[in-house]
Design a protein around this motif. Structure first.
Motif, PDB file in Angstrom:
ATOM      1  N   SER A 131       0.716  -1.251   0.059  1.00  0.00           N
ATOM      2  CA  SER A 131      -0.072   0.083  -0.018  1.00  0.00           C
ATOM      3  C   SER A 131       1.080   1.379   0.170  1.00  0.00           C
ATOM      4  CB  SER A 131      -0.882  -0.065   1.157  1.00  0.00           C
ATOM      5  OG  SER A 131      -1.789  -1.032   1.438  1.00  0.00           O
ATOM      6  N   ALA A 132       2.002   1.118   0.816  1.00  0.00           N
ATOM      7  CA  ALA A 132       2.892   2.293   0.914  1.00  0.00           C
ATOM      8  C   ALA A 132       3.503   2.583  -0.613  1.00  0.00           C
ATOM      9  CB  ALA A 132       3.846   2.243   1.922  1.00  0.00           C
ATOM     10  N   VAL A 165       4.559  15.398  -4.823  1.00  0.00           N
ATOM     11  CA  VAL A 165       5.611  15.590  -3.846  1.00  0.00           C
ATOM     12  C   VAL A 165       6.455  16.529  -4.531  1.00  0.00           C
ATOM     13  CG1 VAL A 165       7.336  14.600  -2.548  1.00  0.00           C
ATOM     14  CG2 VAL A 165       5.028  13.808  -2.118  1.00  0.00           C
ATOM     15  N   LYS A 166       6.965  16.367  -5.670  1.00  0.00           N
ATOM     16  CA  LYS A 166       7.874  16.736  -6.611  1.00  0.00           C
ATOM     17  C   LYS A 166       7.375  18.057  -6.871  1.00  0.00           C
ATOM     18  CE  LYS A 166      10.246  16.602 -11.215  1.00  0.00           C
ATOM     19  NZ  LYS A 166       9.996  15.626 -12.515  1.00  0.00           N
ATOM     20  N   GLY A 182       3.186   5.925  -2.752  1.00  0.00           N
ATOM     21  CA  GLY A 182       4.139   6.722  -3.062  1.00  0.00           C
ATOM     22  C   GLY A 182       4.137   6.864  -4.557  1.00  0.00           C
ATOM     23  N   PHE A 183       3.919   5.837  -5.458  1.00  0.00           N
ATOM     24  CA  PHE A 183       3.999   5.911  -6.925  1.00  0.00           C
ATOM     25  C   PHE A 183       2.843   6.756  -7.260  1.00  0.00           C
ATOM     26  CE2 PHE A 183       2.728   4.361 -11.016  1.00  0.00           C
ATOM     27  CZ  PHE A 183       4.188   4.585 -11.592  1.00  0.00           C
ATOM     28  N   VAL A 184       1.703   6.946  -6.713  1.00  0.00           N
ATOM     29  CA  VAL A 184       0.636   7.674  -7.175  1.00  0.00           C
ATOM     30  C   VAL A 184       0.631   9.273  -6.815  1.00  0.00           C
ATOM     31  CG1 VAL A 184      -2.006   8.414  -6.720  1.00  0.00           C
ATOM     32  CG2 VAL A 184      -1.142   5.862  -6.978  1.00  0.00           C
TER      33      VAL A 184
END
Length: 168
Positions: free
Chosen positions: A77-78, A89-90, A82-84
């Motif tokens: 799930s993490a 975030v960037k 993180g991928f989604v």
């Protein structure tokens, strides 16, 4: 593994002090805290697994297996989250970095952080040296150059002038 994760979490928290002006979000240390909490949980789970194996307890080993499966599902799930959210975030980090670069004057604490970041990461600007051309510092100096922290460490006579981009 728990000791290794504890070290990584502590290292992230310690390193955060150098970059706290770039990471103004109140949740910036959350990953480090989660890593340390996971280390504590892993230590406890390891003890449960060792005790269950030592006693040859079917219930203890079943509990150990269930806990390991829950951890595996949490890790997957993490990874997916993180991928989604990687682009968000960037974008957030780049926006914060641009605002800190705008405050650069060569003297204030933000300037020290920018210089430290550029020297440590061997970079110049948010994306490249041309990012400096839009800052107040660049326009106020009028010397068509970027800060000395943009210079490559091997470049001996680097002045930061934009007419010598190979030295940046």
């Amino acid at each position: 593994a728990a000791a290794g994760l504890s070290y990584v979490g502590a290292y992230v928290i310690n390193t955060y002090k150098s970059y706290d002006n770039f990471l103004q979000d109140k949740y910036a240390l959350l990953p480090a805290v989660i890593i340390i909490c996971v280390a504590v949980v892993m230590f406890i789970i390891g003890l449960i697994g060792c005790c269950a194996t030592f006693r040859e307890s079917r219930v203890g080993l079943g509990l150990f297996l269930a806990i390991i499966l829950v951890i595996f599902i949490a890790e997957v799930s993490a990874f997916v989250l993180g991928f989604v959210y990687r682009e968000k975030v960037k974008t957030d980090v780049q926006g914060t970095m641009r605002s800190v670069f705008e405050k650069y004057d060569g003297k204030n604490p933000e300037s020290t952080v920018v210089d430290y970041l550029q020297e440590q990461l061997h970079c110049c600007g948010v994306k490249n040296y041309s990012d400096w051309t839009t800052t107040q510092w660049f326009n106020s100096t009028g010397n068509n150059s970027v800060p000395q922290s943009c210079c490559q460490q091997e470049a001996k006579n680097c002045t930061g002038h934009l007419d010598q981009p190979q030295e940046l």
